[in-house]
Scaffold this motif. Structure first.
Motif, short mmCIF file in Angstrom:
data_model
loop_
_atom_site.label_atom_id
_atom_site.label_comp_id
_atom_site.label_asym_id
_atom_site.label_seq_id
_atom_site.Cartn_x
_atom_site.Cartn_y
_atom_site.Cartn_z
N GLN A 116 42.10 37.03 41.65
CA GLN A 116 41.39 37.16 43.25
C GLN A 116 40.79 38.10 43.31
OE1 GLN A 116 44.34 37.10 46.49
NE2 GLN A 116 44.37 34.84 46.67
N ARG A 117 40.97 39.46 42.36
CA ARG A 117 40.99 40.63 42.09
C ARG A 117 39.35 40.40 41.03
NH1 ARG A 117 45.71 42.72 41.74
NH2 ARG A 117 45.72 42.86 39.49
N ALA A 118 39.61 39.68 40.13
CA ALA A 118 38.28 39.56 38.98
C ALA A 118 37.33 38.18 40.35
CB ALA A 118 38.94 38.90 38.09
N LEU A 119 37.87 37.66 40.89
CA LEU A 119 36.77 37.21 41.91
C LEU A 119 36.07 37.59 42.77
CD1 LEU A 119 37.19 33.85 43.68
CD2 LEU A 119 36.06 35.83 44.19
N VAL A 120 36.91 39.06 43.12
CA VAL A 120 36.01 39.47 44.66
C VAL A 120 35.01 40.98 43.56
CG1 VAL A 120 36.49 41.50 45.74
CG2 VAL A 120 37.65 39.32 46.30
N ALA A 121 35.67 41.06 42.40
CA ALA A 121 34.15 41.60 41.03
C ALA A 121 33.49 41.34 40.90
CB ALA A 121 35.59 42.71 40.28
N GLU A 122 33.48 40.37 40.92
CA GLU A 122 32.27 39.15 40.59
C GLU A 122 31.08 38.54 41.88
OE1 GLU A 122 29.83 37.04 37.88
OE2 GLU A 122 30.70 38.71 37.61
N THR A 123 31.70 38.73 43.06
CA THR A 123 30.89 38.80 44.02
C THR A 123 30.80 40.34 43.88
OG1 THR A 123 32.65 39.56 45.63
CG2 THR A 123 32.31 37.32 44.92
N HIS A 124 30.85 41.62 43.46
CA HIS A 124 30.18 43.14 43.67
C HIS A 124 29.14 42.90 42.90
CE1 HIS A 124 30.23 47.58 43.75
NE2 HIS A 124 30.77 47.15 44.95
N ARG A 125 29.89 42.64 42.13
CA ARG A 125 28.58 42.48 40.24
C ARG A 125 27.27 41.31 41.13
NH1 ARG A 125 25.84 39.68 36.29
NH2 ARG A 125 27.47 37.89 36.68
N LEU A 126 27.82 40.69 41.35
CA LEU A 126 26.43 39.17 42.43
C LEU A 126 25.48 40.23 43.11
CD1 LEU A 126 28.68 36.28 41.19
CD2 LEU A 126 26.51 37.20 40.06
N LEU A 127 26.19 40.81 44.03
CA LEU A 127 25.44 41.19 45.61
C LEU A 127 24.65 42.28 44.83
CD1 LEU A 127 27.75 41.04 48.18
CD2 LEU A 127 25.75 40.36 47.95
N ALA A 128 23.59 42.42 45.34
CA ALA A 128 22.63 43.44 45.22
C ALA A 128 23.25 44.94 46.30
CB ALA A 128 20.96 43.49 45.82
#
Length: 210
Positions: A116-128
């Motif tokens: 879950q932490r990795a998934l949320v980190a990926e959304t953080h990376r993808l967002l401007a």
């Protein structure tokens, strides 16, 4: 077989027949430019994508681990753009590619803390920077049936459905902590039907990328 691979197999078979129900809270997106780049992470068959498109958003991409769900979505809405996630949680786009990400009933399908932490980190990376993350997921249920299903599982809240999906329900404060790298700007509690037709308490969070 690890949990992610087991989950992928479920969503390619039984899970690909399910209907999903978490509603978009349109008021939270009222001030978002209709040209905003939106990603529906864990889009399934594109139900939320279609709703966003119908609200006037013209640049909506969906990504999911299930080729079967994506194929279903493409048949129903060939006008929508679907992508397969081949190395979850990574979506094959550069950093800051999106202005809004919606994450609807996805964490419930990813039972492990680290995943879950990795998934949320990926959304953080993808967002401007300044981009919005609209999360909708299921809370711990208080009924006796749910407590029996949670018993003896780790983390608490993990359970297996009658048709074989390994899912997780969450403490609300845990979900807030999971978004520690975002600023949570709004939240709402609601009740939704689950994919198997039960009523369940849910929480929606709107968070902004710093």
């Amino acid at each position: 077989m690890d949990a992610l691979e087991s989950g992928r197999r479920y969503w390619e078979t039984t899970g690909a027949t399910k209907d999903f129900t978490h509603p978009v809270h349109a008021e939270w997106l009222a001030g978002v430019d209709r040209a905003a780049r939106i990603l529906d992470y864990g889009c399934g068959y594109g139900r939320v994508m279609a709703e966003l498109s119908d609200l006037g958003f013209g640049t909506v991409t969906g990504a999911d681990v299930s080729a079967a769900l994506i194929a279903r979505g493409g048949r129903a809405r060939p006008d929508l753009s679907f992508e397969l996630i081949t190395s979850p949680p990574v979506v094959d786009h550069p950093a800051a590619s999106f202005d809004v990400i919606v994450l609807f009933a996805v964490l419930t399908c990813v039972p492990g803390d680290a995943d879950q932490r990795a998934l949320v980190a990926e959304t953080h990376r993808l967002l401007a920077p300044g981009g919005l993350l609209h999360v909708s997921d299921l809370l711990l249920q208080a009924d006796e049936r749910s407590r029996r299903r949670y018993a003896g599982r780790s983390p608490y809240g993990v359970f297996t459905t009658g048709d074989g999906a390994v899912c997780r329900h969450h403490d609300a404060e845990y979900l807030r902590r999971l978004l520690a790298d975002f600023d949570i700007t709004a939240e709402r509690h609601l009740e939704v039907p689950t994919m198997n037709g039960n009523r369940a308490a849910a929480l929606q969070l709107l968070a902004r990328r710093r």
